[in-house]
Design an enzyme around this catalytic site. Structure first.
Site, PDB file in Angstrom:
ATOM      1  N   ASP A   1       0.819  -1.211   0.000  1.00 18.08           N
ATOM      2  CA  ASP A   1       0.000   0.000   0.000  1.00 18.08           C
ATOM      3  C   ASP A   1       0.853   1.262   0.000  1.00 18.08           C
ATOM      4  OD1 ASP A   1      -3.241   0.069   1.752  1.00 18.08           O
ATOM      5  OD2 ASP A   1      -2.672  -0.313  -0.333  1.00 18.08           O
TER       6      ASP A   1
ATOM      7  N   ASP B   1     -10.814  -6.245  11.485  1.00 16.98           N
ATOM      8  CA  ASP B   1     -10.646  -7.649  11.814  1.00 16.98           C
ATOM      9  C   ASP B   1     -11.796  -8.128  12.715  1.00 16.98           C
ATOM     10  OD1 ASP B   1      -7.671  -6.605  13.677  1.00 16.98           O
ATOM     11  OD2 ASP B   1      -9.763  -5.953  13.822  1.00 16.98           O
TER      12      ASP B   1
END
Lengths: 790, 730
Positions: A185, A348
């Site tokens: 990223d 998550d």
């Protein structure tokens, strides 16, 4: 035949009867417990109960660790003392007086209410932890599912990434059925085309570097067009390019052991509805508090409570959730929910919640199968914790596990426990500030006398501490929670308030890892704590005056003084943790005890013992009576992770009798892989370290833990305050010099503009400067760029 | 003129022979003599400290008498540090100076005989004031110096009163003249009955005793019975030594000596030959009861007649007003006006009554909300102390130099300082001037404090629960006989001693209650009344009814039989030292005594009590509370009851067994089980039981284990259901 039927029917009848009666018995016992918890009695009777109950608790401490029935008895009894305290607190101590006192009193009561709720939720979650042994993979490798290992990265050091990639590729698995992907990223198209040319150049450089790295080690490089939704977005973008049945997510610094897949994948074959196997985040370096207080290795890491106890409890209640890394997920489940959901910044846990509500199952496997890095500085630590706090509060507000359809009641409580825990900053700050309300301002915060305090409050506190020690004693010293909560409260509170104002506002911030600094310094984030620390001292001084001058209220003053002293002792630890000790190693060493052989030229060899190792080097111990081999050195051993001997070239870095420091000099990828396997590939080593820490923690009792913390805190605070004093003296003595420097800097600035050329300038990294060198002017407030005249 | 003046002054100033021995004080107060401590709430000396101090006693003068001579025999001592020419003790009666005594350091012992003026000494209370001005230097001084003191010995100082009866007829309008609490001596009432004693007559006698006792308020009343025949009435009136109530047999009028014919008046009062009143009550049982009840009323005056026929009485039988849950102002509790203090020291009391069955398990508080103001110029240690039943409870600091006014100032008093029955709240203020010390002019005139009567008292909620038997509760509140509607009296015999003892006890209980006891039935020996009411039994041990289904605990256990033996009497079982059981019994008494082990013995013969009397309580199998007043020899009743009703012993009643011979040989103990009484629900009763028997908390273990076990089983079931087949680490 009739008799035989009757004989068979009897036990069945008994079983059926007990099955029917058991819930009623439990309900009746609960009612009895509630009745006893709320039965008002006079102070003497309560005192007798407290003495008796605490005696029983102390007696049951040892058997409760071994037998579930005693554990439950212990927890029920401890809970009774707390429940009685809460009832008394709510019915007899809330007296409305003046507005300010009432406000302070209610704030304290709400904070206590929260603490008690978390206590009971903690008991619920940890009442019967599950310590699984996972099924192994079948011998038929064709049945092994395909696995894609995803390693998202943003700005981590390529050297760090190389280690993780190599370790991932070292994982033992069926050939051809595992792929490793690096998700970059930091080198997205968006970044490579950043309007700032320097940033764009850095991004392109990074992309090239990582692509070359992946090509060299045999991993796949992936990036994406735009940086959206942070890590979740990165992972989701990768899903479009992969098709494995299982996905392993590893943080950039989470180095997997060689047996990671071998130990986890088998569970997916055994359960079609399993979407997650989560393993613990095991760290090889100290967190800032451990590092700065010099207690790393002496007590279990702070996160061990979550991974060593709570996750096992959540597993029992089918609510073990995804922690972002060190986990295996089923692709099919992720596809059902559209990938990693990113409405909160803890994507998550949010993903896990979504899947749990759809009936998918998770499990937690407690063996450490990765080794990672904790943030090295307090700033990094806080960045991480604020993100977790914000994310879990977002989960509570936006996803509300209590009302989410599809979850079972115990799962709701599990998620409530996990998310509500992060409201602790509010309570902790109240506990820190409220004593001053009485000691300084005389606000009536707690309407009770000494006898009531002794009969109700002290037993409750003792019960909470003892129960905490029972549940978490192997994974956390007593009072460490309080210390860490103090450390995090102030900044987490700001983050939480931001979420409360706008639940969708928080942005994902990457936790910095692998930071180094070459000198000790006081963290700039310590300022709010100076106020609280000063307030604590002022409160104590004022309290002593109040005790001497106002005899009628001595009881309350004594109690509150004790409380404030307790706060102060822990604040010392906070100050100590904020004195950043130098951190020179980006790759920390791991202590090992392995036998090896150091060979040199002409067949010379020396039996050695490896003391510590990292991806870059190691330290050996040897018999000083022996002489070192000459010539090019090689290390020979059979790492457990590989199961075969290796022959690694090493270079001597330093030497003293009996000890030798070496660095690896690998030739080629194969040797690099062997080095990584040696350093990080053996899960048994992590397990041994983990268990050793926990065994030691169990031996440290409540009082000893407290005094140890007080001692290290006092030392840390002393160094912190000494450093402050030094800086103050320097600042005071350098005032004139700074004025001159400012004048000189002005001349230099004019020179840079071309007004004058007296000497060339060069860029010097700030950490190479001695700030005591006042001759060095500073032009800008950018700490990385300083102009130095030669 | 001058010589007369000088003589008069001498008479005023001189105490008759200073230094001459005073006549000894009376051992107990009589109608003509009483020690000063008799007129004080506590028998303590009077300490007069500081440059100026003052003490005041209220000296009662009974109605119906005409004082002839009142003499004060004063025994005092002063500090040897005083300046004789500047130190003097003044004695005032109703603000009139009656004597001045110089305080001579060379002769610190003072013994003076002071004639107090009797002119104008009407019935009522008169202030006898001791006012002292004392100095230790000619120069300026510290007015609070410790050497400035004078002490009056209130035991050796006493008053002698010579009086004669006023020539005024008695009327039923002034029951106070019949039963006057202002009389100095021991109060005795003789109840005379004609003919055979019947249960109705016994009940009327009990009623008369209570009426008399209530008029005496808190003064103990000993009731004696005398059975007379008609022809003995003359003798009765000639030899009366105190007030008499003559109860005629119901339905049979009595003609008194001097009366020509019987009259129909149910209530009449006559003067005996010795001047004491005789109250005759006749008529039917109902009329007699009605007449006595009418006499009990203090706020509704009866006619100024010597006799009346009471037609109807409509007055509720209830206890004195008790404090209820919720706020009540001090005005409602009797403070008719604000309390304004001027000067350095002052105190004022407030009395209120708590219910007998007052129970709260929590550490709760009586909340005072005070509206007060105090002036400027006070030193920081000025304080308003709040005392409860003589014990310090709280303080309000008056430390604002410029004065202050407080509205709703909250003072919380722990309930544990309060007692069932009467309680006293005392506000004691100490206003110290800000400027003080040697050679500084101090004035206490500017020291002011006002505590307003609209300040409130708030009692928290409570449960009406009490544990019985409890003699202390009986003594303070007459519980439970004040609560129940059907108290019964059982008499072991109808002789005068037994009757007198029973009536004396009932009179004392009525005083504790503050009103008549609801006595519904009197049984004269024989079987007990039906089991629907608590019973008071009066009789010797051998008179106990055979149908008593449960004997008192002291008679159940063989060991304790020994315990009632009188240590001062020889018994068939040997000397005192041999009665180790007595020590064992004492070990369970209050206060605790060292216990000595002894071998068990069973005693079966009297004497048990010897010269002692016993007051016992226990709960029988039917749940009745039985209170038993007993002596071995009924002739001892009078003497024992006189001891019992005095403040010395009555205030020491506690436990469920009280044995006494005199004030020095009284022992209280608890020998039996307790039971709960009250209207509280099961929850409050549980609370009470757990509070008083903490050992019951072991039941917590049962509940905890049950909950732990059932939770464990449920968890295993959950595990089997949701984690079937999983393997776990060892």
């Amino acid at each position: 035949m009739t008799l035989a039927c009757l004989r068979n029917f009897g036990p069945r009848l008994r079983t059926a009867a007990s099955a029917c009666l058991l819930p009623w018995l439990w309900a009746a016992a609960c009612l009895g417990w509630l009745a006893l918890a709320s039965l008002p009695v006079d102070i003497h009777s309560q005192g007798w109960l407290a003495v008796g109950a605490l005696t029983v608790l102390f007696t049951l401490r040892s058997p409760a660790r071994k037998r579930p029935m005693w554990r439950l008895t212990f927890l029920v009894l401890a809970g009774l003392l707390t429940a009685r305290y809460l009832y008394w607190r709510a019915t007899e101590t809330l007296v409305v007086t003046d507005p300010f006192s009432t406000l302070a009193m209610l704030a304290l009561f709400l904070a206590e209410l929260y603490a008690v709720a978390i206590f009971f939720l903690g008991i619920f979650v940890n009442v019967m932890p599950l310590h699984r042994v996972l099924p192994t993979l079948p011998a038929d490798r064709t049945r092994w599912p395909t696995v894609d290992v995803l390693i998202p990265t943003y700005d981590e050091d390529p050297e760090l990434l190389q280690t993780t990639l190599i370790a991932a590729l070292n994982m033992r698995y069926a050939p051809g059925r595992m792929q490793v992907y690096l998700l970059d990223d930091g080198g997205t198209d968006q970044k490579c085309n950043d309007p700032d040319p320097i940033k764009a150049m850095a991004a392109r450089l990074r992309r090239e570097q990582l692509q070359a790295l992946c090509a060299r080690v045999g991993a796949h490089y992936l990036t994406r067009a735009r940086n959206v939704h942070a890590k979740a977005g990165n992972l989701n973008a990768a899903l479009a390019h992969i098709d494995g049945e299982l996905i392993v997510v590893l943080d950039a610094d989470h180095v997997p052991t060689a047996d990671f897949l071998a130990r986890t994948v088998g569970a997916f074959l055994a359960d079609e509805r399993l979407f997650l196997v989560q393993t613990p985040h095991f760290f090889v370096n100290a967190d800032p508090a451990e590092h700065n207080l010099r207690i790393f290795g002496r007590m279990p890491p702070e996160n061990d409570m979550f991974y060593g106890a709570i996750q096992h409890g959540l597993d029992f209640w089918q609510s073990s959730f995804f922690c972002g890394s060190a986990a295996v997920l089923r692709r099919k489940a992720l596809d059902e929910v559209g990938g990693f959901t990113g409405e909160t910044i803890t994507e998550d846990a949010e993903t896990a919640l979504e899947l749990h509500s759809r009936g998918w199952r998770s499990l937690y496997y407690g063996r450490p199968l990765i080794s990672g890095l904790q943030p090295e500085t307090y700033a990094g630590f806080i960045t991480q914790r604020v993100r977790w706090a914000q994310g879990m509060l977002q989960l509570l507000l936006l996803k509300n596990p209590l009302r989410r359809p599809g979850l079972k009641p115990w799962q709701r409580l599990g998620y409530l426990n996990s998310s509500a825990f992060w409201l602790f900053p509010y309570a902790r700050l109240v506990f820190l500030l409220v004593p001053s309300a009485w000691l300084i301002f005389g606000l009536q915060i707690y309407h009770a006398n000494l006898a009531q305090f002794a009969a109700y409050t002290l037993p409750h506190l003792a019960a909470v501490v003892l129960a905490g020690h029972l549940l978490y004693g192997r994974v956390r010293w007593s009072f460490v929670s309080e210390l860490y909560e103090m450390l995090q409260s102030f900044y987490c509170l700001r983050g939480l308030n931001q979420v409360l104002r706008n639940p969708r506002a928080p942005r994902f911030k990457v936790t910095p890892k692998g930071e180094v600094h070459y000198r000790d310094y006081v963290s700039s984030l310590a300022k709010p704590f100076y106020l609280i620390y000063t307030l604590a001292w002022v409160s104590i001084a004022w309290g002593i005056w109040r005790w001497l001058e106002q005899p009628l209220t001595r009881e309350v003053t004594a109690i509150t003084l004790g409380w404030e002293v307790f706060n102060l002792l822990l604040l010392h630890g906070v100050l100590g943790a904020m004195y950043e000790r130098r951190q020179r190693r980006g790759a920390p060493r791991v202590g090992v005890r392995e036998a090896a052989r150091l060979t040199g030229a002409f067949g010379t060899a020396l039996e050695v013992r490896i003391v510590d190792v990292s991806a870059s080097g190691l330290q050996l111990a040897y018999d000083p009576a022996q002489s070192l081999p000459d010539g090019p050195l090689h290390l020979e051993l059979t790492p457990a992770a590989l199961g075969r001997p290796v022959h690694l070239p090493v270079i001597r870095v330093w030497h003293r009798p009996g000890a030798l420091g070496l660095k690896f000099a690998p030739k080629g990828l194969e040797q690099q892989r062997e080095i990584v396997a040696l350093a990080y590939g053996d899960s048994q080593r992590w397990l041994q370290i983990q268990n050793a820490r926990r065994d030691e923690a169990e031996r440290v009792g409540v009082l000893r833990a407290f005094f140890l913390l007080v001692g290290v805190g006092a030392r840390g605070a002393f160094h912190h305050l000494l450093a402050l004093l030094s800086e103050l003296i320097i600042w005071l003595t350098r005032r004139d010099t700074r004025a001159k420097a400012r004048a000189s800097a002005k001349v230099q600035a004019n020179w840079l503009k071309g007004a004058d050329h007296t000497a060339p300038a060069k860029l010097v990294p700030s950490d190479h400067l001695d700030v005591q060198d006042a001759s060095v002017p500073t032009l800008t407030n950018n700490p990385l760029v300083v102009v130095e005249t030669t | 003129m001058k010589p007369c003046l000088i003589a008069g002054l001498l008479a005023l100033c001189l105490s008759l022979p200073l230094g001459a021995a005073l006549p000894p004080p009376p051992s107990e107060p009589t109608d003509t003599a009483a020690a000063l401590q008799h007129f004080m709430p506590a028998p303590t000396p009077i300490d007069l400290r500081g440059a100026h101090a003052r003490a005041e006693l209220a000296i009662p003068v009974a109605a119906g008498i005409e004082p002839q001579r009142l003499t004060l025999y004063l025994a005092a001592a002063n500090s040897v540090a005083l300046r004789p020419n500047r130190s003097v003790l003044r004695v005032l009666l109703d603000d009139v100076l009656v004597a001045q005594i110089p305080l001579d350091p060379r002769r610190p012992r003072i013994e003076a005989e002071i004639e107090l003026p009797v002119q104008g000494l009407e019935a009522g209370y008169h202030r006898l004031v001791f006012d002292v001005a004392q100095h230790y230097t000619e120069d300026c001084e510290d007015p609070h110096a410790p050497e400035l003191w004078t002490q009056i010995d209130t035991r050796r100082s006493w008053l002698a009163l010579q009086w004669r009866w006023r020539d005024e007829p008695y009327t039923v309008a002034v029951p106070e003249r019949l039963f006057d609490p202002k009389r100095w001596g021991v109060h005795r009432l003789t109840i005379a009955t004609l003919g055979e004693m019947t249960p109705e007559l016994a009940r009327l006698g009990a009623l008369a005793s209570q009426v008399a006792a209530l008029h005496l308020r808190y003064r103990p009343l000993q009731v004696l019975h005398r059975r007379v025949q008609a022809e003995e009435l003359q003798t009765l009136m000639q030899l009366a030594e105190g007030p008499i109530v003559l109860l005629a047999p119901p339905g049979r009028p009595v003609v008194l000596p001097g009366q020509a014919a019987p009259d129909a008046a149910t209530l009449s009062v006559h003067r005996t030959n010795t001047g004491w009143p005789l109250l005759r009550v006749q008529g039917t049982t109902t009329e007699m009861e009605r007449a006595l009840r009418a006499l009990q009323l203090t706020r509704t005056p009866l006619p100024e007649r010597t006799q009346v026929h009471v037609l109807a009485v409509d007055a509720p039988v209830g206890s004195r007003r008790t404090l209820e849950t919720g706020p009540v102002s001090l005005r409602e509790l009797g403070w008719t006006h604000d309390w304004a203090v001027r000067g350095m020291y002052a105190s004022r009391k407030l009395e209120f009554r708590l219910p007998a069955d007052f129970y709260t398990p929590r550490t709760d508080f009586l909340t005072l909300r005070l509206n007060l103001a105090y002036g400027a110029g006070l030193r920081a240690d000025s304080v308003l102390n709040v005392l409860v039943n003589g014990r310090f409870a709280q303080a309000v600091a008056l430390d604002q130099r410029g004065g202050a006014r407080y509205e709703d100032y909250q003072v919380r008093i722990p309930l544990e300082l309060l007692q069932p029955g009467d309680n006293t709240l005392e506000f004691a203020v100490s206003l110290v001037p800000a400027e003080g010390g040697r050679c500084l002019i101090q004035s206490a005139e500017g020291l002011r404090l006002t505590l307003r009567a609209d300040s409130t008292l708030r009692l928290p909620s409570y449960a009406p629960v009490a544990a019985v038997p409890d003699l202390r509760l009986l003594a303070r509140t007459a519980y439970p006989y004040a609560q129940t509607s059907g108290t019964r009296l059982w008499l072991g015999d109808t002789n005068s001693s037994t009757l007198g003892a029973a009536w004396t006890l009932l009179a004392r209980l009525a005083q504790a209650k503050g009103d008549l006891l609801p006595l519904t039935q009197v049984v004269l020996s024989g079987r007990l009344p039906p089991a629907d009411a608590d019973i008071i039994l009066v009789g010797a041990p051998h008179q106990l009814p055979s149908d008593l289904n449960s004997l008192p605990p002291v008679l159940n256990k063989g060991r304790i039989l020994h315990a009632l033996a009188d240590t001062s009497a020889e018994s068939g079982f040997g000397s005192v030292q041999g009665w180790v059981a007595w020590f064992n019994w004492l070990a369970r008494g209050l206060p605790a005594v060292q216990a000595h082990p002894y071998p068990a013995r069973v005693g079966v013969d009297p004497p048990l009590l010897g010269q002692q009397a016993a007051l016992l309580q226990w709960v029988d199998e039917q749940g009745r509370l039985l209170t038993w007043l007993t002596v071995e020899d009924e002739a001892l009743y009078a003497e024992r009851m006189r001891e019992l009703i005095g403040a010395g012993l009555w205030g020491r009643l506690r436990g469920d067994l009280f044995v006494w011979r005199d004030a020095d040989t009284a022992h209280a103990s608890r020998v039996g089980a307790t039971a709960l009484r009250g209207r509280a629900g099961m929850w409050m009763r549980l609370s009470y039981v757990f509070s008083h028997r903490p050992v019951l908390w072991v039941l917590v273990g049962l509940v905890v284990v049950a909950l732990a076990w059932s939770t464990h089983r449920l968890l295993l079931r959950f595990k089997a259901r949701h984690h079937a087949g999983i393997r776990e680490e060892d």
